[in-house]
Design an enzyme around this catalytic site. Structure first.
Site, short mmCIF file in Angstrom:
data_model
loop_
_atom_site.label_atom_id
_atom_site.label_comp_id
_atom_site.label_asym_id
_atom_site.label_seq_id
_atom_site.Cartn_x
_atom_site.Cartn_y
_atom_site.Cartn_z
N PHE A 37 -19.55 -20.32 1.68
CA PHE A 37 -19.09 -21.06 0.51
C PHE A 37 -17.83 -20.39 -0.06
O PHE A 37 -17.79 -19.20 -0.29
CB PHE A 37 -20.19 -21.09 -0.55
CG PHE A 37 -19.77 -21.79 -1.81
CD1 PHE A 37 -19.45 -23.14 -1.80
CD2 PHE A 37 -19.66 -21.08 -3.00
CE1 PHE A 37 -19.04 -23.79 -2.96
CE2 PHE A 37 -19.24 -21.73 -4.17
CZ PHE A 37 -18.93 -23.08 -4.14
N GLN A 38 -16.81 -21.20 -0.30
CA GLN A 38 -15.52 -20.74 -0.83
C GLN A 38 -14.87 -19.67 0.04
O GLN A 38 -14.23 -18.75 -0.46
CB GLN A 38 -15.66 -20.26 -2.28
CG GLN A 38 -16.03 -21.42 -3.22
CD GLN A 38 -15.79 -21.12 -4.68
OE1 GLN A 38 -15.92 -19.98 -5.11
NE2 GLN A 38 -15.45 -22.14 -5.45
N GLU A 79 -4.63 -21.98 -10.61
CA GLU A 79 -4.15 -20.72 -10.03
C GLU A 79 -2.66 -20.75 -9.71
O GLU A 79 -2.00 -19.71 -9.70
CB GLU A 79 -4.95 -20.38 -8.77
CG GLU A 79 -6.38 -19.92 -9.06
CD GLU A 79 -7.36 -21.07 -9.18
OE1 GLU A 79 -6.94 -22.25 -9.22
OE2 GLU A 79 -8.58 -20.80 -9.24
#
Lengths: 574, 163
Positions: free
Chosen positions: A113-114, A51
């Site tokens: 999560f994330q 990213e």
């Protein structure tokens, strides 16, 4: 009236906003958006391999084109990986919109999560950020994001998009907002006329004037006006690293760039000036050196669109808050038909400047002879000649960056693309990728070093997938050159971790991706290799060029000194 | 010098953290901070007291103005202004102390708003200096707990901070 899901609104908005490329990487929280992108052909998505590269690619595009770059990442690690690129854009005032997926609203705050509070993480490094709270606000928020990113002093804007905002089942009315208004945001459109008049009077009366201009002139698209103004007055001009190319460097009035590794004549001229006309520059520490010894005899006119840049480090005598373009135009109309009041003093000033120029002519570095290791400076000079000074040049950070800025001569703005403020290693290659995609007919070169290149070399894979034909010039000195230079100067040559053992065989590495790599170790091979590389017009070619690791970047300002206190070589100082 | 800066800002999530974050990020100082919505529910008013020389204060106001959420601000200390802070103090109140606390509270025009056999809770308003003086007066008696709101302020006369 059209009903669209949040995800489709995003895809549609990007098209309506005229976005051609977005750089990104999919993941759970962004999947609705990716699905919407899949079902359209207008906006092209470039899949990067990390990213951070997406932000640098969008950044490179923005610097070359003047338009905002667009990034799409998922929540959590996707977003945090983008942070370095966001900070890079922030420090150099580059317009960018970063769309981040986020976990669904009902999960926010639960350590899902994330999940990362990316608005919180990026708060100090964005111009502004938004969190979408209802799908219906997507078009307006995105419009605000692009407006904020590109107007006033540009910068990155983060838009956090919880997954439920893009759910395909929920549809709302979509209208492309042509304009948005923010009651608390009204960037200035012109400078104060009284102040501009005062500045012009000082400029005409000056005896030892210097223009000192920065990235603000480039982002403000005011380079033509600047060139006109400077040539009407006949005054010398120096630019910052970010301002390179705003005024043609091949012109006699150009002193090159200034600061820590700036040209001798520009730093000398600044120190002895009686008037400094600063436009779109921010007097940062890599320019001023010790501010208490900065330009002791000069009055300072400072034009900047950001009031907080004025008198931040150095007090301005005539502050002008306004965009470079309109202020310069107003200055031109006031200068028209008038002549500087002190032609004799000015010609003396030019004699002095020419004297400084003459002092260092031919002494900038010792070119090596055939049989000796190549000098990095020679490589850049040759590269400039082979590409007629017309390429887009991106850099990473370190010695190679300074050599690129010193020895490649730019006559046009938006061509030298470098991480000036943050100094981000790994910037150059993805930035070059972003530029080449939008400027396929131009030569795009990433000048790098083996240290920086290894930080983002996974993007070779992206270049393969999308056929991106950038040229990579690796000035290979087997060490982290700038760190090593400082260790030579300040740590008695104790090279703590500034060497690069176990370098890969770059040739094999590049070939593994199906590209051409050329290894250059001898003088006589340099020019033919460059010619060969650029003959492969649309192909990625990697030039692994072995250069003298002992070389230092000079001039180099002496810490805590004034602008004129410089080391000129390993043995000379001012 | 000490400055009181009053800020009208968007009543949006995250706006406060941007203002507070700016101070730590730029190495500026916050002495006290006070924030609440205004009569217009889309706007909050935040008042911050800070210390710095003219150059620092100029930078603070410029950087605050740059924040997109900040609509308007005023440095109240630039003109005549009214400064107020509210404080609740719990002090020991046993035997002779009970009268002493009451007398001192009267002198400061403070009110005793809660009473137990051993504790008085005193409410006092005024500028920060007055509150400091009251605390000093109470110190020998025994301060148990202090809650201060931080400074709020407004300009004197016709000057108005609004949209």
């Amino acid at each position: 009236m059209e009903l669209l899901s949040g995800a489709d609104m995003i895809a549609r908005f990007l098209k309506d906003e005229g976005v051609e490329y977005i750089y990104g990487y999919p993941g759970g929280a962004a999947l609705h958006i990716y699905d919407a992108l899949f079902r359209q052909d207008d906006v092209k998505h470039i899949l990067v391999r990390h990213e951070q590269a997406a932000t640098h690619a969008a950044d490179g595009y923005a610097r070359a084109s003047g338009k905002p770059g667009t990034v799409l990442v998922t929540s959590g690690p996707g977003a945090t990986n983008a942070v370095t690129g966001i900070a890079t854009a922030y420090m150099d005032s580059i317009p960018m919109v970063v769309l981040c997926g986020q976990v669904a609203s009902h999960l926010i705050g639960e350590d899902a999560f994330q999940e990362t509070d990316i608005v919180g993480v990026t708060r100090p490094i964005v111009k502004h950020s938004f969190s979408i709270r209802h799908p219906s606000e997507i078009p307006t928020v995105l419009k605000k994001a692009y407006y904020l990113a590109a107007s006033g002093r540009p910068g990155p804007v983060v838009v956090d998009i919880p997954k439920d905002m893009t759910a395909p089942t929920e549809r709302y009315e979509y209208v492309y907002p042509k304009k948005v208004k923010l009651r608390s945001y009204n960037p200035v459109t012109r400078g104060h006329t009284g102040q501009i008049k005062k500045a012009v009077e000082m400029m005409l009366k000056a005896r030892r004037p210097v223009f000192y201009t920065g990235g603000g002139v480039v982002t403000g698209q005011a380079c033509e006006g600047l060139t006109d103004l400077v040539q009407r007055l006949g005054y010398p001009i120096t630019t910052t690293l970010m301002g390179i190319g705003a005024y043609p460097q091949s012109d006699r009035q150009s002193l090159g760039w200034l600061g820590m590794h700036g040209s001798y004549e520009s730093n000398m001229a600044m120190h002895h000036a009686d008037l400094i006309v600063a436009i779109g520059a921010r007097f940062d520490d890599r320019v001023t050196n010790n501010t208490s010894k900065f330009c002791p005899t000069a009055k300072i006119i400072h034009v900047d669109i950001d009031p907080s840049s004025i008198s931040k480090t150095v007090r301005a005598d005539v502050p002008i808050v306004g965009p470079a373009g309109s202020v310069i135009d107003e200055m031109i109309s006031l200068v028209q038909g008038r002549e500087p009041a002190n032609p004799d003093a000015l010609s003396e000033w030019w004699d002095k400047i020419e004297g400084w120029r003459e002092e260092r002519r031919g002494k900038l570095y010792d070119p090596s002879e055939p049989g000796e290791p190549l000098k990095p400076q020679q490589v850049v000079e040759t590269l400039c000649r082979v590409t007629r000074g017309e390429a887009f040049v991106t850099t990473d950070v370190g010695q190679h960056q300074m050599f690129a800025a010193q020895y490649y001569k730019f006559d046009k703005p938006n061509r030298f693309i470098t991480s000036g403020g943050l100094g981000t290693m790994g910037f150059g290659f993805p930035a070059a990728m972003g530029i080449k995609l939008s400027y396929p007919d131009d030569d795009v070169i990433c000048i790098t070093g083996e240290g920086s290149f290894q930080m983002m070399m996974q993007e070779l894979s992206t270049c393969k997938q999308f056929g991106v034909g950038v040229k990579i010039v690796n000035l290979n000195n087997g060490s982290l050159g700038m760190v090593r230079q400082w260790q030579d100067l300040n740590y008695k040559s104790r090279h703590a971790h500034s060497y690069m053992e176990s370098l890969p065989d770059f040739q094999k590495l590049i070939e593994a991706y199906g590209f051409t790599a050329l290894k250059v170790e001898r003088h006589e091979d340099l020019e033919p290799a460059l010619e060969r590389a650029f003959a492969h017009k649309d192909e990625l070619v990697f030039l692994d060029i072995y250069v003298d690791p002992r070389e230092h970047v000079y001039p180099m300002q002496v810490p805590l000194g004034s602008m004129r206190d410089m080391l000129l070589s390993k043995t000379e100082r001012t | 010098m000490r400055h009181i800066i009053s800020i009208l800002m968007e009543n949006e999530p995250g706006a406060l953290s941007r203002v507070v974050g700016l101070f730590s990020q730029r190495n500026f100082n916050i002495e006290s901070l006070n924030v609440a919505p205004t009569e217009d529910s889309t706007l909050s008013r935040l008042t911050v007291t800070t210390v710095g020389d003219d150059r620092v204060i100029e930078q603070i106001t410029k950087h605050l103005n740059k924040l997109i959420d900040v609509v308007k601000l005023v440095d109240l200390t630039e003109g005549n202004h009214i400064e107020r802070e509210l404080m609740l103090v719990k002090v020991k109140a046993l035997g002779a102390q009970r009268d002493e606390v009451k007398r001192t509270a009267d002198i400061f025009r403070a009110q005793i708003v809660d009473v137990t056999p051993s504790v008085y809770t005193v409410q006092i308003t005024g500028d920060a200096g007055k509150l400091d003086a009251f605390l000093q007066a109470m110190a020998p008696i025994g301060i148990l707990e202090v809650a201060r709101t931080g400074v709020s302020g407004i300009s004197r006369g016709d000057k108005i901070l609004s949209l």
